[in-house]
Design a protein around this motif. Sequence first.
Motif, PDB file in Angstrom:
ATOM      1  N   GLU A 133       1.000  -1.186  -0.099  1.00 22.33           N
ATOM      2  CA  GLU A 133      -0.030  -0.044  -0.117  1.00 22.33           C
ATOM      3  C   GLU A 133       0.909   1.327  -0.034  1.00 22.33           C
ATOM      4  OE1 GLU A 133      -3.957  -1.252   2.336  1.00 22.33           O
ATOM      5  OE2 GLU A 133      -2.225  -1.389   3.701  1.00 22.33           O
ATOM      6  N   MET A 134       0.377   2.300  -0.635  1.00 21.64           N
ATOM      7  CA  MET A 134       1.116   3.349  -0.738  1.00 21.64           C
ATOM      8  C   MET A 134       0.619   4.666  -0.265  1.00 21.64           C
ATOM      9  SD  MET A 134       2.177   3.531  -4.766  1.00 21.64           S
ATOM     10  CE  MET A 134       0.840   3.175  -6.038  1.00 21.64           C
ATOM     11  N   LYS A 135       1.105   5.774   0.156  1.00 19.92           N
ATOM     12  CA  LYS A 135       0.662   6.964   0.404  1.00 19.92           C
ATOM     13  C   LYS A 135       1.137   8.043  -0.391  1.00 19.92           C
ATOM     14  CE  LYS A 135      -0.014  10.569   3.703  1.00 19.92           C
ATOM     15  NZ  LYS A 135       0.606  10.859   5.344  1.00 19.92           N
ATOM     16  N   ILE A 136       0.306   8.676  -1.331  1.00 20.67           N
ATOM     17  CA  ILE A 136       0.636   9.606  -2.219  1.00 20.67           C
ATOM     18  C   ILE A 136       0.256  11.183  -1.941  1.00 20.67           C
ATOM     19  CG2 ILE A 136       0.525  10.192  -4.540  1.00 20.67           C
ATOM     20  CD1 ILE A 136       0.145   7.214  -5.398  1.00 20.67           C
ATOM     21  N   SER A 137       0.992  12.009  -1.714  1.00 22.05           N
ATOM     22  CA  SER A 137       0.484  13.394  -1.437  1.00 22.05           C
ATOM     23  C   SER A 137       1.072  14.230  -2.591  1.00 22.05           C
ATOM     24  CB  SER A 137       1.102  13.851  -0.112  1.00 22.05           C
ATOM     25  OG  SER A 137       0.849  15.022   0.097  1.00 22.05           O
ATOM     26  N   GLN A 138       0.190  14.893  -3.190  1.00 22.40           N
ATOM     27  CA  GLN A 138       0.441  16.069  -4.152  1.00 22.40           C
ATOM     28  C   GLN A 138       1.390  15.134  -5.390  1.00 22.40           C
ATOM     29  OE1 GLN A 138       2.049  18.931  -1.898  1.00 22.40           O
ATOM     30  NE2 GLN A 138       0.100  20.080  -1.914  1.00 22.40           N
ATOM     31  N   ASN A 139       0.834  14.186  -5.621  1.00 22.78           N
ATOM     32  CA  ASN A 139       1.608  13.334  -6.999  1.00 22.78           C
ATOM     33  C   ASN A 139       2.776  12.656  -6.395  1.00 22.78           C
ATOM     34  OD1 ASN A 139      -0.545  13.213  -8.686  1.00 22.78           O
ATOM     35  ND2 ASN A 139      -0.010  15.228  -9.650  1.00 22.78           N
ATOM     36  N   GLU A 140       3.232  13.040  -5.324  1.00 21.33           N
ATOM     37  CA  GLU A 140       4.614  12.321  -4.804  1.00 21.33           C
ATOM     38  C   GLU A 140       4.457  11.208  -3.580  1.00 21.33           C
ATOM     39  OE1 GLU A 140       7.606  14.773  -3.438  1.00 21.33           O
ATOM     40  OE2 GLU A 140       7.561  16.126  -5.253  1.00 21.33           O
ATOM     41  N   LEU A 141       5.177  10.167  -3.998  1.00 18.83           N
ATOM     42  CA  LEU A 141       4.878   9.173  -3.057  1.00 18.83           C
ATOM     43  C   LEU A 141       5.684   9.538  -1.603  1.00 18.83           C
ATOM     44  CD1 LEU A 141       4.641   5.967  -2.887  1.00 18.83           C
ATOM     45  CD2 LEU A 141       7.028   5.625  -3.709  1.00 18.83           C
ATOM     46  N   GLN A 142       4.818   9.387  -0.671  1.00 22.23           N
ATOM     47  CA  GLN A 142       5.402   9.542   0.653  1.00 22.23           C
ATOM     48  C   GLN A 142       5.881   8.208   1.229  1.00 22.23           C
ATOM     49  OE1 GLN A 142       4.883  12.701   1.611  1.00 22.23           O
ATOM     50  NE2 GLN A 142       4.406  12.991  -0.302  1.00 22.23           N
ATOM     51  N   HIS A 143       5.303   7.000   1.293  1.00 22.82           N
ATOM     52  CA  HIS A 143       5.742   5.949   1.635  1.00 22.82           C
ATOM     53  C   HIS A 143       5.180   4.646   0.950  1.00 22.82           C
ATOM     54  CE1 HIS A 143       2.648   6.522   4.858  1.00 22.82           C
ATOM     55  NE2 HIS A 143       2.453   5.476   4.335  1.00 22.82           N
ATOM     56  N   ILE A 144       5.751   3.500   1.204  1.00 20.39           N
ATOM     57  CA  ILE A 144       5.204   2.289   0.789  1.00 20.39           C
ATOM     58  C   ILE A 144       5.198   1.367   2.147  1.00 20.39           C
ATOM     59  CG2 ILE A 144       5.373   0.048  -0.531  1.00 20.39           C
ATOM     60  CD1 ILE A 144       6.768   1.784  -2.660  1.00 20.39           C
ATOM     61  N   ILE A 145       3.948   0.679   2.287  1.00 15.59           N
ATOM     62  CA  ILE A 145       3.897  -0.110   3.204  1.00 15.59           C
ATOM     63  C   ILE A 145       3.843  -1.564   2.654  1.00 15.59           C
ATOM     64  CG2 ILE A 145       2.776  -1.026   5.442  1.00 15.59           C
ATOM     65  CD1 ILE A 145       3.963   1.906   5.712  1.00 15.59           C
TER      66      ILE A 145
END
Length: 252
Positions: free
Chosen positions: A118-130
Amino acid sequence: MGKIGHLIYQEKIVDSTQFLAASLASEGAEEGVVVSANIQTAGRGQKKRTWYTGEGDNIAMSIILKPHLLPHECPQITLLAAVAVVQAIEEVTSLKPTIKWPNDILINEKKLVGILTEMKISQNELQHIILGIGMNVNVSLELLDKEIRHIATSISIETGNQFDKINLMKVIFDKLEILYRQFLENGFTAIKPLWEKYATIVRNEVIANVNGIQIEGKATGISNNGILLIEDNMGKIHELYSADISMKSAQK
Ligand code: BTN
């Protein structure tokens, strides 16, 4: 960049290690931090399914990754994780697992490991992957949830032996570390043949169900982006990002 597994939060019981890892990652936890639990009360699988981690000494862990990647490059992490887990099982046990596209690990056609990225994307940028990995290690057939007994298995059921899950986790971290760094430096090219070697569908006739539409053909492999390639009998190549796949022989 912290090494994978340099810090492990070992919990007795959590809802899902994915949730805890995601909140730690959002609060600034470094790459490589792992959340592991003995029991999950709301373990999560692919396609909003549940993942059962109850009594029986199994692996349920979520690894925080913070690569500089574009969101569309992230599915490759799932594929390389599957290769790392198969390599670890082969090193520690006598088993020869296979990969069912994209990320199930099977023994004798029964599921041994599930992987959820699962990934967290903010403003089209990858924040992290779990990167979540659930592996049935020492659970007996009797302790496996009744509903999954016919489709799931564990390392101890298959080998008749108990294994040290901490050691298995350590070997998974080592294999992941190698493949992950290789991927970040050189891309997916070197990992692709490893995945194809373990994937049973490659070079076989399959039926793919994509949102209710059936595609029949030969799975020729995956692309450099980790997309499954199926060649139908007209020679047309279909690129599948997500589908339910079954082998043609298994359907009869
Ligand atoms: C699948 O459906 O095959 C994926 C299962 C992933 C399960 C793991 S267990 C550790 C982590 N925490 C979760 O809630 N899910 C993943």
